[in-house]
Design a protein around this motif. Structure first.
Motif, mmCIF file in Angstrom:
data_model
loop_
_atom_site.group_PDB
_atom_site.id
_atom_site.type_symbol
_atom_site.label_atom_id
_atom_site.label_comp_id
_atom_site.label_asym_id
_atom_site.label_seq_id
_atom_site.Cartn_x
_atom_site.Cartn_y
_atom_site.Cartn_z
ATOM 1 N N GLU A 172 -25.321 -25.973 10.371
ATOM 2 C CA GLU A 172 -24.394 -26.245 11.456
ATOM 3 C C GLU A 172 -23.966 -24.957 12.151
ATOM 4 O OE1 GLU A 172 -21.139 -28.530 10.012
ATOM 5 O OE2 GLU A 172 -22.411 -30.161 9.323
ATOM 6 N N ALA A 173 -24.049 -23.825 11.440
ATOM 7 C CA ALA A 173 -23.621 -22.553 12.008
ATOM 8 C C ALA A 173 -24.718 -21.890 12.834
ATOM 9 C CB ALA A 173 -23.181 -21.604 10.899
ATOM 10 N N TYR A 174 -25.938 -22.409 12.757
ATOM 11 C CA TYR A 174 -27.041 -21.796 13.483
ATOM 12 C C TYR A 174 -26.903 -22.035 14.978
ATOM 13 C CZ TYR A 174 -29.436 -21.280 9.008
ATOM 14 O OH TYR A 174 -29.768 -20.933 7.734
ATOM 15 N N GLU A 175 -27.225 -21.010 15.743
ATOM 16 C CA GLU A 175 -27.198 -21.135 17.194
ATOM 17 C C GLU A 175 -28.604 -21.401 17.695
ATOM 18 O OE1 GLU A 175 -25.241 -18.012 19.306
ATOM 19 O OE2 GLU A 175 -23.856 -17.659 17.665
ATOM 20 N N LEU A 217 -30.995 4.672 27.305
ATOM 21 C CA LEU A 217 -31.352 4.139 28.618
ATOM 22 C C LEU A 217 -31.811 2.686 28.502
ATOM 23 C CD1 LEU A 217 -31.543 4.985 31.580
ATOM 24 C CD2 LEU A 217 -33.896 5.672 31.148
ATOM 25 N N LEU A 218 -32.664 2.402 27.524
ATOM 26 C CA LEU A 218 -33.127 1.032 27.319
ATOM 27 C C LEU A 218 -31.972 0.099 27.009
ATOM 28 C CD1 LEU A 218 -35.418 -1.098 26.762
ATOM 29 C CD2 LEU A 218 -35.223 -0.402 24.376
ATOM 30 N N TRP A 219 -31.123 0.510 26.089
ATOM 31 C CA TRP A 219 -30.030 -0.368 25.677
ATOM 32 C C TRP A 219 -29.023 -0.584 26.802
ATOM 33 C CZ3 TRP A 219 -28.062 -0.879 20.109
ATOM 34 C CH2 TRP A 219 -29.132 -1.075 19.253
ATOM 35 N N LEU A 220 -28.726 0.463 27.552
ATOM 36 C CA LEU A 220 -27.764 0.319 28.647
ATOM 37 C C LEU A 220 -28.330 -0.533 29.781
ATOM 38 C CD1 LEU A 220 -26.344 3.932 28.647
ATOM 39 C CD2 LEU A 220 -25.048 1.842 28.152
ATOM 40 N N ARG A 221 -29.604 -0.350 30.096
ATOM 41 C CA ARG A 221 -30.214 -1.114 31.194
ATOM 42 C C ARG A 221 -30.546 -2.538 30.772
ATOM 43 N NH1 ARG A 221 -30.044 -1.664 35.858
ATOM 44 N NH2 ARG A 221 -32.171 -2.331 36.080
ATOM 45 N N ALA A 222 -31.308 -2.691 29.685
ATOM 46 C CA ALA A 222 -31.816 -4.009 29.306
ATOM 47 C C ALA A 222 -30.746 -4.875 28.645
ATOM 48 C CB ALA A 222 -33.009 -3.856 28.369
ATOM 49 N N ARG A 282 -31.640 -14.554 25.542
ATOM 50 C CA ARG A 282 -30.737 -13.472 25.139
ATOM 51 C C ARG A 282 -30.818 -13.193 23.636
ATOM 52 N NH1 ARG A 282 -28.590 -9.839 28.345
ATOM 53 N NH2 ARG A 282 -26.690 -9.742 27.153
ATOM 54 N N THR A 283 -30.960 -14.230 22.844
ATOM 55 C CA THR A 283 -31.011 -13.999 21.404
ATOM 56 C C THR A 283 -32.360 -13.444 20.970
ATOM 57 O OG1 THR A 283 -31.517 -16.334 21.055
ATOM 58 C CG2 THR A 283 -29.238 -15.668 20.775
ATOM 59 N N THR A 284 -33.407 -13.698 21.718
ATOM 60 C CA THR A 284 -34.702 -13.106 21.368
ATOM 61 C C THR A 284 -34.729 -11.617 21.701
ATOM 62 O OG1 THR A 284 -35.625 -13.804 23.484
ATOM 63 C CG2 THR A 284 -36.035 -15.224 21.597
ATOM 64 N N MET A 285 -33.792 -11.166 22.524
ATOM 65 C CA MET A 285 -33.701 -9.730 22.811
ATOM 66 C C MET A 285 -33.290 -8.948 21.567
ATOM 67 S SD MET A 285 -32.055 -9.849 26.635
ATOM 68 C CE MET A 285 -31.854 -8.095 26.762
ATOM 69 N N LEU A 286 -32.755 -9.629 20.592
ATOM 70 C CA LEU A 286 -32.398 -8.996 19.331
ATOM 71 C C LEU A 286 -33.619 -8.351 18.680
ATOM 72 C CD1 LEU A 286 -30.060 -8.592 17.320
ATOM 73 C CD2 LEU A 286 -30.771 -10.718 16.240
ATOM 74 N N ALA A 287 -34.740 -9.035 18.736
ATOM 75 C CA ALA A 287 -35.978 -8.476 18.184
ATOM 76 C C ALA A 287 -36.366 -7.210 18.938
ATOM 77 C CB ALA A 287 -37.099 -9.501 18.257
#
Length: 175
Positions: A83-86, A123-128, A91-96
């Motif tokens: 039940e806790a799974y989203e 730069l990647l983290w701030l932009r993407a 956006r969540t695949t960007m985690l990988a």
């Protein structure tokens, strides 16, 4: 005429972990991967030597964290709370991508030093991921890298691998 009132049946939503078919058990996959990763981290940190509490070795805190992560992953693998799974979205695949970028950062850090990989990672983290403008992302990436380099390498004396950027600047200034 009488109006018929229809109500949705309560509790008919199926448990995704118990869904038969080709997706059965897919919710246990992530905890099992985390469990395997945690076990590998426990072994790796053990090999670094733990030392003692009054004289900790380089593997002590990675060992403590990896044991905690392994226990948590084991609990999730045994009793998943579906039940806790989203739902997975773009956006969540960007985690990988974030994890992969850290792996690339570590490899580049060892190969060419701190400055260039840090600027690229920030730069990647701030932009993407942060969706900042190019101007702000460049300023923060270069400025943040400079602050971290001066803070750790210069002020605290933390040894970094030879850096191609710092080496090039040092050679140019020394000429």
């Amino acid at each position: 005429m009488s109006a018929i009132k229809l109500e949705a049946p309560q509790g008919t939503e199926a448990d995704p972990a118990a869904t038969p078919g080709r997706h059965a058990g897919r919710y246990r996959l992530v905890p099992l991967v985390l469990l395997a990763t945690g076990i590998a981290a426990v072994i790796g940190s053990w090999r670094l030597t733990l030392g003692e509490l009054n004289s900790p070795g380089p593997g002590l805190w990675p060992f403590v964290v990896s044991v905690a992560a392994t226990i948590a992953a084991g609990i999730l693998a045994i009793v998943p709370d579906t039940e806790a799974y989203e739902k997975w979205t773009r956006r969540t695949t960007m985690l990988a991508g974030g994890v992969l970028s850290l792996v690339v950062f570590i490899l580049l850090f060892e190969a060419i030093g701190f400055v260039a990989p840090s600027v690229l990672l920030l730069l990647l983290w701030l932009r993407a991921f942060g969706e900042e403008s190019w101007r702000l992302a460049l300023v923060l990436a270069v400025g943040g890298t400079a602050v971290f380099y001066v803070g750790f390498a210069v002020l605290l004396g933390v040894p970094f691998p030879d850096d191609i950027v710092v080496g090039t600047i040092t050679r140019l200034i020394g000429m």
